[in-house]
Design a protein around this motif. Structure first.
Motif, PDB file in Angstrom:
ATOM      1  N   GLU A   1      14.199  -2.342  28.796  1.00 23.33           N
ATOM      2  CA  GLU A   1      14.708  -3.425  29.643  1.00 23.33           C
ATOM      3  C   GLU A   1      15.788  -2.920  30.602  1.00 23.33           C
ATOM      4  O   GLU A   1      15.784  -3.263  31.787  1.00 23.33           O
ATOM      5  CB  GLU A   1      15.279  -4.550  28.779  1.00 23.33           C
ATOM      6  CG  GLU A   1      15.790  -5.724  29.585  1.00 23.33           C
ATOM      7  CD  GLU A   1      16.441  -6.796  28.728  1.00 23.33           C
ATOM      8  OE1 GLU A   1      17.531  -7.251  29.121  1.00 23.33           O
ATOM      9  OE2 GLU A   1      15.876  -7.171  27.679  1.00 23.33           O
TER      10      GLU A   1
ATOM     11  N   GLU B   1      15.539  -2.993  34.701  1.00 28.46           N
ATOM     12  CA  GLU B   1      16.559  -3.595  35.557  1.00 28.46           C
ATOM     13  C   GLU B   1      17.127  -2.569  36.538  1.00 28.46           C
ATOM     14  O   GLU B   1      17.358  -2.877  37.714  1.00 28.46           O
ATOM     15  CB  GLU B   1      17.677  -4.196  34.709  1.00 28.46           C
ATOM     16  CG  GLU B   1      18.705  -4.944  35.516  1.00 28.46           C
ATOM     17  CD  GLU B   1      19.694  -5.723  34.659  1.00 28.46           C
ATOM     18  OE1 GLU B   1      20.673  -6.213  35.236  1.00 28.46           O
ATOM     19  OE2 GLU B   1      19.497  -5.856  33.435  1.00 28.46           O
TER      20      GLU B   1
ATOM     21  N   GLU C   1      17.298  -2.583  40.620  1.00 32.25           N
ATOM     22  CA  GLU C   1      18.551  -2.394  41.356  1.00 32.25           C
ATOM     23  C   GLU C   1      18.404  -1.291  42.395  1.00 32.25           C
ATOM     24  O   GLU C   1      18.858  -1.434  43.531  1.00 32.25           O
ATOM     25  CB  GLU C   1      19.699  -2.067  40.396  1.00 32.25           C
ATOM     26  CG  GLU C   1      20.130  -3.243  39.563  1.00 32.25           C
ATOM     27  CD  GLU C   1      21.118  -2.884  38.464  1.00 32.25           C
ATOM     28  OE1 GLU C   1      21.455  -1.683  38.296  1.00 32.25           O
ATOM     29  OE2 GLU C   1      21.553  -3.799  37.755  1.00 32.25           O
TER      30      GLU C   1
ATOM     31  N   TYR D   1      20.427  -9.877  43.587  1.00 26.65           N
ATOM     32  CA  TYR D   1      20.797 -10.179  42.206  1.00 26.65           C
ATOM     33  C   TYR D   1      19.916 -11.278  41.610  1.00 26.65           C
ATOM     34  O   TYR D   1      19.451 -11.165  40.475  1.00 26.65           O
ATOM     35  CB  TYR D   1      22.271 -10.578  42.132  1.00 26.65           C
ATOM     36  CG  TYR D   1      22.661 -11.070  40.756  1.00 26.65           C
ATOM     37  CD1 TYR D   1      22.865 -10.176  39.721  1.00 26.65           C
ATOM     38  CD2 TYR D   1      22.778 -12.436  40.493  1.00 26.65           C
ATOM     39  CE1 TYR D   1      23.192 -10.619  38.446  1.00 26.65           C
ATOM     40  CE2 TYR D   1      23.104 -12.887  39.231  1.00 26.65           C
ATOM     41  CZ  TYR D   1      23.311 -11.975  38.209  1.00 26.65           C
ATOM     42  OH  TYR D   1      23.619 -12.421  36.953  1.00 26.65           O
ATOM     43  N   LYS D   2      19.695 -12.353  42.360  1.00 26.35           N
ATOM     44  CA  LYS D   2      18.898 -13.473  41.824  1.00 26.35           C
ATOM     45  C   LYS D   2      17.472 -13.030  41.496  1.00 26.35           C
ATOM     46  O   LYS D   2      16.898 -13.455  40.498  1.00 26.35           O
ATOM     47  CB  LYS D   2      18.870 -14.635  42.814  1.00 26.35           C
ATOM     48  CG  LYS D   2      20.156 -15.416  42.856  1.00 26.35           C
ATOM     49  CD  LYS D   2      20.036 -16.608  43.791  1.00 26.35           C
ATOM     50  CE  LYS D   2      21.324 -17.413  43.798  1.00 26.35           C
ATOM     51  NZ  LYS D   2      21.211 -18.603  44.638  1.00 26.35           N
ATOM     52  N   THR D   3      16.912 -12.191  42.325  1.00 29.26           N
ATOM     53  CA  THR D   3      15.558 -11.699  42.075  1.00 29.26           C
ATOM     54  C   THR D   3      15.550 -10.804  40.844  1.00 29.26           C
ATOM     55  O   THR D   3      14.661 -10.924  39.988  1.00 29.26           O
ATOM     56  CB  THR D   3      15.032 -10.921  43.299  1.00 29.26           C
ATOM     57  OG1 THR D   3      15.051 -11.795  44.433  1.00 29.26           O
ATOM     58  CG2 THR D   3      13.626 -10.407  43.068  1.00 29.26           C
ATOM     59  N   ILE D   4      16.527  -9.922  40.731  1.00 30.22           N
ATOM     60  CA  ILE D   4      16.609  -9.052  39.558  1.00 30.22           C
ATOM     61  C   ILE D   4      16.737  -9.896  38.296  1.00 30.22           C
ATOM     62  O   ILE D   4      16.014  -9.674  37.314  1.00 30.22           O
ATOM     63  CB  ILE D   4      17.794  -8.067  39.679  1.00 30.22           C
ATOM     64  CG1 ILE D   4      17.543  -7.075  40.811  1.00 30.22           C
ATOM     65  CG2 ILE D   4      18.043  -7.342  38.354  1.00 30.22           C
ATOM     66  CD1 ILE D   4      18.731  -6.206  41.157  1.00 30.22           C
ATOM     67  N   ASN D   5      17.604 -10.871  38.322  1.00 34.34           N
ATOM     68  CA  ASN D   5      17.805 -11.749  37.171  1.00 34.34           C
ATOM     69  C   ASN D   5      16.503 -12.454  36.787  1.00 34.34           C
ATOM     70  O   ASN D   5      16.125 -12.496  35.610  1.00 34.34           O
ATOM     71  CB  ASN D   5      18.910 -12.761  37.491  1.00 34.34           C
ATOM     72  CG  ASN D   5      19.398 -13.488  36.267  1.00 34.34           C
ATOM     73  OD1 ASN D   5      19.479 -12.916  35.191  1.00 34.34           O
ATOM     74  ND2 ASN D   5      19.735 -14.752  36.433  1.00 34.34           N
ATOM     75  N   ARG D   6      15.802 -12.983  37.788  1.00 36.07           N
ATOM     76  CA  ARG D   6      14.530 -13.675  37.528  1.00 36.07           C
ATOM     77  C   ARG D   6      13.499 -12.724  36.935  1.00 36.07           C
ATOM     78  O   ARG D   6      12.815 -13.049  35.961  1.00 36.07           O
ATOM     79  CB  ARG D   6      14.005 -14.274  38.841  1.00 36.07           C
ATOM     80  CG  ARG D   6      12.674 -15.008  38.676  1.00 36.07           C
ATOM     81  CD  ARG D   6      12.030 -15.346  40.010  1.00 36.07           C
ATOM     82  NE  ARG D   6      11.534 -14.130  40.632  1.00 36.07           N
ATOM     83  CZ  ARG D   6      11.674 -13.833  41.926  1.00 36.07           C
ATOM     84  NH1 ARG D   6      12.299 -14.663  42.749  1.00 36.07           N
ATOM     85  NH2 ARG D   6      11.176 -12.720  42.400  1.00 36.07           N
TER      86      ARG D   6
ATOM     87  N   VAL E   1      13.979  -9.843  35.348  1.00 36.99           N
ATOM     88  CA  VAL E   1      14.347  -9.405  33.995  1.00 36.99           C
ATOM     89  C   VAL E   1      13.961 -10.489  32.987  1.00 36.99           C
ATOM     90  O   VAL E   1      13.441 -10.182  31.905  1.00 36.99           O
ATOM     91  CB  VAL E   1      15.851  -9.039  33.908  1.00 36.99           C
ATOM     92  CG1 VAL E   1      16.296  -8.868  32.462  1.00 36.99           C
ATOM     93  CG2 VAL E   1      16.126  -7.775  34.706  1.00 36.99           C
ATOM     94  N   LYS E   2      14.176 -11.751  33.340  1.00 37.08           N
ATOM     95  CA  LYS E   2      13.751 -12.844  32.445  1.00 37.08           C
ATOM     96  C   LYS E   2      12.238 -12.810  32.244  1.00 37.08           C
ATOM     97  O   LYS E   2      11.746 -12.999  31.120  1.00 37.08           O
ATOM     98  CB  LYS E   2      14.172 -14.202  33.016  1.00 37.08           C
ATOM     99  CG  LYS E   2      15.649 -14.479  32.880  1.00 37.08           C
ATOM    100  CD  LYS E   2      16.028 -15.821  33.485  1.00 37.08           C
ATOM    101  CE  LYS E   2      17.529 -16.041  33.399  1.00 37.08           C
ATOM    102  NZ  LYS E   2      17.945 -17.263  34.085  1.00 37.08           N
TER     103      LYS E   2
ATOM    104  N   LYS F   1      11.396  -9.994  29.897  1.00 36.71           N
ATOM    105  CA  LYS F   1      11.705 -10.347  28.509  1.00 36.71           C
ATOM    106  C   LYS F   1      10.608 -11.187  27.869  1.00 36.71           C
ATOM    107  O   LYS F   1      10.390 -11.098  26.661  1.00 36.71           O
ATOM    108  CB  LYS F   1      13.033 -11.105  28.442  1.00 36.71           C
ATOM    109  CG  LYS F   1      14.239 -10.251  28.681  1.00 36.71           C
ATOM    110  CD  LYS F   1      15.516 -11.085  28.630  1.00 36.71           C
ATOM    111  CE  LYS F   1      16.737 -10.214  28.860  1.00 36.71           C
ATOM    112  NZ  LYS F   1      17.986 -10.963  28.761  1.00 36.71           N
TER     113      LYS F   1
END
Length: 193
Positions: free
Chosen positions: A130, A134, A138, A144-149, A151-152, A155
């Motif tokens: 994971e 990520e 990067e 950031y919002k795309t990376i966060n989405r 990564v979710k 998961k």
């Protein structure tokens, strides 16, 4: 940011030795606080002490030194340190150290990074995979919002971290890569489908 001095570095070295003796006189948190003060102040004479810590027998200290160097210092002229991070993400016996190394490479590397793709494909620890995923996002320069989405989604198993996925997410975010970089990425991700 607190100022750091040669005296702080000498105190850290003495505290570290006392902690390593494991006689209960000094605990890890005291050593970490002193070391973090030096790293946060970007105290250059401490770099070599932290670099030596990357080979310490104790995984906790290896991870600490990796964090101090990777998150606090500019390493533009210290390619050998970043190479050590790559080595650690692939071969350190500690899952925690490999995970931290993967996270640091997201800040200190560039695409394509063979160590990150190796970790993404074959590390036994889900958390290392994971962190590598990520970090690749990067390095692609995604928001950031795309990376966060993403990564979710990773998961929950909704993402196949193969070349086509990375190519598509870059296209969706209007990120263009040179043809030579795309060929290198495809080579790195060969077999990651």
């Amino acid at each position: 940011m607190a100022n750091a001095t040669e005296e702080d570095l000498e105190q850290l070295k003495e505290m570290w030795k006392a902690w390593k003796r494991q006689d209960g006189e000094i605990d890890h948190s005291a050593v970490w606080k002193k070391a973090h003060k030096l790293a946060e102040a970007h105290y250059l004479p401490a770099i070599e002490f932290f670099v030596a810590g990357l080979n310490d027998m104790d995984w906790v200290w290896r991870e600490d030194c990796l964090s101090f160097l990777g998150f606090h210092y500019s390493l533009k002229n210290r390619i050998e340190i970043v190479e050590k991070f790559r080595e650690m993400v692939v071969s350190d016996p500690s899952d925690d150290v490999r995970m931290t190394a993967a996270a640091v490479l997201g800040l200190r590397s560039k695409l394509p990074d063979q160590a990150l793709f190796h970790a993404l494909e074959s590390d036994l620890s889900y958390f290392v995979r994971e962190a590598a995923f990520e970090s690749v996002l990067e390095l692609m320069g995604l928001p950031y919002k795309t990376i966060n989405r993403e990564v979710k989604r990773f998961k929950t198993g909704q993402v196949q971290s193969n070349f086509e996925y990375f190519k598509q997410i870059a296209k969706d975010e209007s990120i263009e890569f040179s043809e030579s970089l795309l060929m290198k990425l495809d080579g790195q991700l060969l077999g990651h489908s």
